[in-house]
Design a protein around this motif. Structure first.
Motif, PDB file in Angstrom:
ATOM      1  N   PRO A  83       0.934  -1.216  -0.228  1.00 54.55           N
ATOM      2  CA  PRO A  83      -0.156   0.134  -0.192  1.00 54.55           C
ATOM      3  C   PRO A  83       0.668   1.704  -0.198  1.00 54.55           C
ATOM      4  CG  PRO A  83      -0.317  -1.585   2.239  1.00 54.55           C
ATOM      5  CD  PRO A  83       0.986  -2.038   0.403  1.00 54.55           C
ATOM      6  N   CYS A  84       2.267   0.994  -0.336  1.00 51.02           N
ATOM      7  CA  CYS A  84       2.867   2.387   0.471  1.00 51.02           C
ATOM      8  C   CYS A  84       3.537   2.677  -1.636  1.00 51.02           C
ATOM      9  CB  CYS A  84       4.672   2.436   0.891  1.00 51.02           C
ATOM     10  SG  CYS A  84       3.641   1.078   2.710  1.00 51.02           S
ATOM     11  N   PHE A  85       2.722   2.210  -2.267  1.00 54.15           N
ATOM     12  CA  PHE A  85       3.339   2.395  -3.658  1.00 54.15           C
ATOM     13  C   PHE A  85       2.192   2.567  -4.690  1.00 54.15           C
ATOM     14  CE2 PHE A  85       7.793   0.910  -1.292  1.00 54.15           C
ATOM     15  CZ  PHE A  85       8.350   1.187  -1.886  1.00 54.15           C
ATOM     16  N   MET A  86       2.900   3.121  -5.764  1.00 52.70           N
ATOM     17  CA  MET A  86       1.135   3.214  -6.577  1.00 52.70           C
ATOM     18  C   MET A  86       1.347   1.752  -7.699  1.00 52.70           C
ATOM     19  SD  MET A  86       0.271   6.546  -6.930  1.00 52.70           S
ATOM     20  CE  MET A  86      -0.767   6.679  -7.955  1.00 52.70           C
ATOM     21  N   VAL A  87      -0.682   1.415  -7.530  1.00 47.99           N
ATOM     22  CA  VAL A  87      -0.754   1.069  -8.383  1.00 47.99           C
ATOM     23  C   VAL A  87      -1.798   1.523  -9.398  1.00 47.99           C
ATOM     24  CG1 VAL A  87      -2.171  -1.780  -8.767  1.00 47.99           C
ATOM     25  CG2 VAL A  87      -1.283  -0.960  -6.814  1.00 47.99           C
ATOM     26  N   GLU A  88      -0.744   0.794 -10.553  1.00 45.81           N
ATOM     27  CA  GLU A  88      -1.197   0.967 -12.027  1.00 45.81           C
ATOM     28  C   GLU A  88      -1.181   0.081 -12.780  1.00 45.81           C
ATOM     29  OE1 GLU A  88       2.059   4.072 -13.147  1.00 45.81           O
ATOM     30  OE2 GLU A  88       2.930   2.137 -13.720  1.00 45.81           O
ATOM     31  N   PRO A  89      -2.071   0.395 -14.183  1.00 48.88           N
ATOM     32  CA  PRO A  89      -2.526  -0.750 -15.173  1.00 48.88           C
ATOM     33  C   PRO A  89      -1.452  -0.989 -15.882  1.00 48.88           C
ATOM     34  CG  PRO A  89      -4.103   1.358 -15.535  1.00 48.88           C
ATOM     35  CD  PRO A  89      -3.107   1.844 -14.194  1.00 48.88           C
ATOM     36  N   ASP A  90      -0.480  -2.398 -15.514  1.00 46.02           N
ATOM     37  CA  ASP A  90      -0.067  -2.824 -16.891  1.00 46.02           C
ATOM     38  C   ASP A  90      -0.417  -3.105 -18.360  1.00 46.02           C
ATOM     39  OD1 ASP A  90       1.930  -4.107 -17.770  1.00 46.02           O
ATOM     40  OD2 ASP A  90       2.041  -5.948 -15.941  1.00 46.02           O
ATOM     41  N   GLU A  91       0.073  -1.916 -19.469  1.00 45.20           N
ATOM     42  CA  GLU A  91       0.546  -1.204 -20.239  1.00 45.20           C
ATOM     43  C   GLU A  91       0.285  -3.345 -21.197  1.00 45.20           C
ATOM     44  OE1 GLU A  91      -1.353   1.017 -21.289  1.00 45.20           O
ATOM     45  OE2 GLU A  91      -1.166   1.760 -19.105  1.00 45.20           O
ATOM     46  N   SER A  92       1.192  -3.773 -20.578  1.00 44.64           N
ATOM     47  CA  SER A  92       1.267  -5.235 -20.869  1.00 44.64           C
ATOM     48  C   SER A  92       0.727  -6.517 -21.438  1.00 44.64           C
ATOM     49  CB  SER A  92       2.371  -5.300 -20.630  1.00 44.64           C
ATOM     50  OG  SER A  92       3.110  -5.963 -19.620  1.00 44.64           O
ATOM     51  N   LYS A  93      -0.089  -5.812 -19.939  1.00 53.38           N
ATOM     52  CA  LYS A  93      -1.068  -6.903 -20.151  1.00 53.38           C
ATOM     53  C   LYS A  93      -2.890  -6.153 -19.662  1.00 53.38           C
ATOM     54  CE  LYS A  93       2.272 -10.052 -17.767  1.00 53.38           C
ATOM     55  NZ  LYS A  93       2.626 -10.128 -16.417  1.00 53.38           N
ATOM     56  N   PRO A  94      -3.783  -6.062 -20.729  1.00 55.74           N
ATOM     57  CA  PRO A  94      -5.104  -5.573 -20.344  1.00 55.74           C
ATOM     58  C   PRO A  94      -5.705  -6.050 -19.391  1.00 55.74           C
ATOM     59  CG  PRO A  94      -4.011  -5.674 -22.682  1.00 55.74           C
ATOM     60  CD  PRO A  94      -3.232  -6.295 -22.115  1.00 55.74           C
ATOM     61  N   GLY A  95      -6.339  -4.674 -18.260  1.00 58.43           N
ATOM     62  CA  GLY A  95      -6.625  -5.796 -17.783  1.00 58.43           C
ATOM     63  C   GLY A  95      -6.345  -6.699 -15.985  1.00 58.43           C
ATOM     64  N   LYS A  96      -5.029  -5.827 -16.454  1.00 57.43           N
ATOM     65  CA  LYS A  96      -3.976  -6.273 -14.865  1.00 57.43           C
ATOM     66  C   LYS A  96      -3.062  -4.948 -14.456  1.00 57.43           C
ATOM     67  CE  LYS A  96      -4.661 -10.729 -15.649  1.00 57.43           C
ATOM     68  NZ  LYS A  96      -5.137 -11.778 -14.500  1.00 57.43           N
ATOM     69  N   PHE A  97      -3.020  -4.656 -13.807  1.00 64.14           N
ATOM     70  CA  PHE A  97      -2.241  -4.229 -12.514  1.00 64.14           C
ATOM     71  C   PHE A  97      -1.062  -4.475 -12.144  1.00 64.14           C
ATOM     72  CE2 PHE A  97      -6.656  -3.701 -12.057  1.00 64.14           C
ATOM     73  CZ  PHE A  97      -6.993  -2.424 -12.784  1.00 64.14           C
ATOM     74  N   LYS A  98      -0.234  -3.082 -12.116  1.00 65.08           N
ATOM     75  CA  LYS A  98       1.671  -3.696 -11.418  1.00 65.08           C
ATOM     76  C   LYS A  98       1.891  -2.469 -10.685  1.00 65.08           C
ATOM     77  CE  LYS A  98       3.609  -0.797 -15.052  1.00 65.08           C
ATOM     78  NZ  LYS A  98       4.291  -0.491 -16.067  1.00 65.08           N
ATOM     79  N   SER A  99       2.531  -2.259  -9.697  1.00 60.65           N
ATOM     80  CA  SER A  99       3.098  -1.342  -8.572  1.00 60.65           C
ATOM     81  C   SER A  99       4.864  -1.008  -8.610  1.00 60.65           C
ATOM     82  CB  SER A  99       3.102  -1.859  -7.566  1.00 60.65           C
ATOM     83  OG  SER A  99       3.917  -2.801  -7.075  1.00 60.65           O
ATOM     84  N   THR A 100       5.382  -0.373  -8.236  1.00 60.86           N
ATOM     85  CA  THR A 100       6.726  -0.076  -8.372  1.00 60.86           C
ATOM     86  C   THR A 100       7.562  -0.836  -7.981  1.00 60.86           C
ATOM     87  OG1 THR A 100       6.503   2.447  -7.853  1.00 60.86           O
ATOM     88  CG2 THR A 100       8.384   1.795  -7.729  1.00 60.86           C
ATOM     89  N   ASP A 101       8.295  -1.629  -9.157  1.00 56.23           N
ATOM     90  CA  ASP A 101       9.189  -2.748  -8.604  1.00 56.23           C
ATOM     91  C   ASP A 101       8.341  -3.944  -7.774  1.00 56.23           C
ATOM     92  OD1 ASP A 101      11.346  -1.096  -8.389  1.00 56.23           O
ATOM     93  OD2 ASP A 101      11.289  -0.549  -6.098  1.00 56.23           O
ATOM     94  N   ASP A 102       7.212  -4.338  -8.512  1.00 53.10           N
ATOM     95  CA  ASP A 102       5.995  -5.439  -7.923  1.00 53.10           C
ATOM     96  C   ASP A 102       6.605  -5.078  -7.266  1.00 53.10           C
ATOM     97  OD1 ASP A 102       4.198  -7.045  -9.720  1.00 53.10           O
ATOM     98  OD2 ASP A 102       6.099  -8.614 -10.517  1.00 53.10           O
ATOM     99  N   ARG A 103       5.914  -4.603  -6.420  1.00 50.73           N
ATOM    100  CA  ARG A 103       5.851  -4.572  -4.993  1.00 50.73           C
ATOM    101  C   ARG A 103       4.379  -5.818  -4.850  1.00 50.73           C
ATOM    102  NH1 ARG A 103       9.929  -2.575  -0.836  1.00 50.73           N
ATOM    103  NH2 ARG A 103      11.415  -1.408  -2.414  1.00 50.73           N
ATOM    104  N   ILE A 104       4.239  -6.886  -4.000  1.00 49.71           N
ATOM    105  CA  ILE A 104       3.643  -7.605  -4.041  1.00 49.71           C
ATOM    106  C   ILE A 104       4.424  -8.432  -2.448  1.00 49.71           C
ATOM    107  CG2 ILE A 104       1.840  -9.539  -3.796  1.00 49.71           C
ATOM    108  CD1 ILE A 104       2.480  -8.990  -7.569  1.00 49.71           C
ATOM    109  N   CYS A 105       3.560  -8.275  -1.521  1.00 50.20           N
ATOM    110  CA  CYS A 105       3.179  -8.915  -0.387  1.00 50.20           C
ATOM    111  C   CYS A 105       3.714  -9.484  -0.685  1.00 50.20           C
ATOM    112  CB  CYS A 105       2.490  -7.954   0.533  1.00 50.20           C
ATOM    113  SG  CYS A 105       2.906  -7.937   2.403  1.00 50.20           S
ATOM    114  N   PRO A 106       4.480 -10.587   0.359  1.00 52.74           N
ATOM    115  CA  PRO A 106       6.023 -10.230   1.208  1.00 52.74           C
ATOM    116  C   PRO A 106       6.678 -10.140  -0.328  1.00 52.74           C
ATOM    117  CG  PRO A 106       6.215 -12.360   1.482  1.00 52.74           C
ATOM    118  CD  PRO A 106       4.327 -11.769   0.947  1.00 52.74           C
TER     119      PRO A 106
END
Length: 113
Positions: A60-83
């Motif tokens: 939650p400390c990093f922006m999440v945005e649409p993943d241009e390479s995968k329509p309908g999917k999302f990504k965050s800075t450094d792909d920060r998925i916990c942990p």
């Protein structure tokens, strides 16, 4: 931006699942929660919110945005998925605590309580 009703049963259910998830992360990695309960609660709520909105527990400390390479999917800075990888490989080993401040080593918690 899509809104969530934090009083909804859907959110409350996901919040419980996310708390269990975070408990398992601590247990499996030998980490503990930060002694600041407000930080922990905020991060858990952010992780639950991201899971419902984006399908993954993005940090939650990093922006999440649409993943241009995968329509309908999302990504965050450094792909920060916990942990996240930066926490596991660098932040906690080197600093004793992750960027979000929720997970830390027992030694870090003892020094900062």
């Amino acid at each position: 931006m899509q809104q969530l009703d934090m009083n909804s049963e859907e959110f409350k259910t996901e919040l419980k699942k996310t708390q269990k998830f975070a408990d398992k992360v601590c247990e499996s990695r030998g980490w503990v929660y930060n002694s600041n309960e407000d930080v922990n609660e905020g991060v858990i709520m952010g992780l639950a919110r991201h899971k419902l909105l984006f399908g993954k527990r993005f940090c939650p400390c990093f922006m999440v945005e649409p993943d241009e390479s995968k329509p309908g999917k999302f990504k965050s800075t450094d792909d920060r998925i916990c942990p996240c990888k930066p926490a596991m490989e660098k932040e906690i080993p080197e600093n004793g605590v992750c960027h979000c401040q929720i997970f830390c080593t027992p030694e870090y918690r003892a020094e900062h309580s």
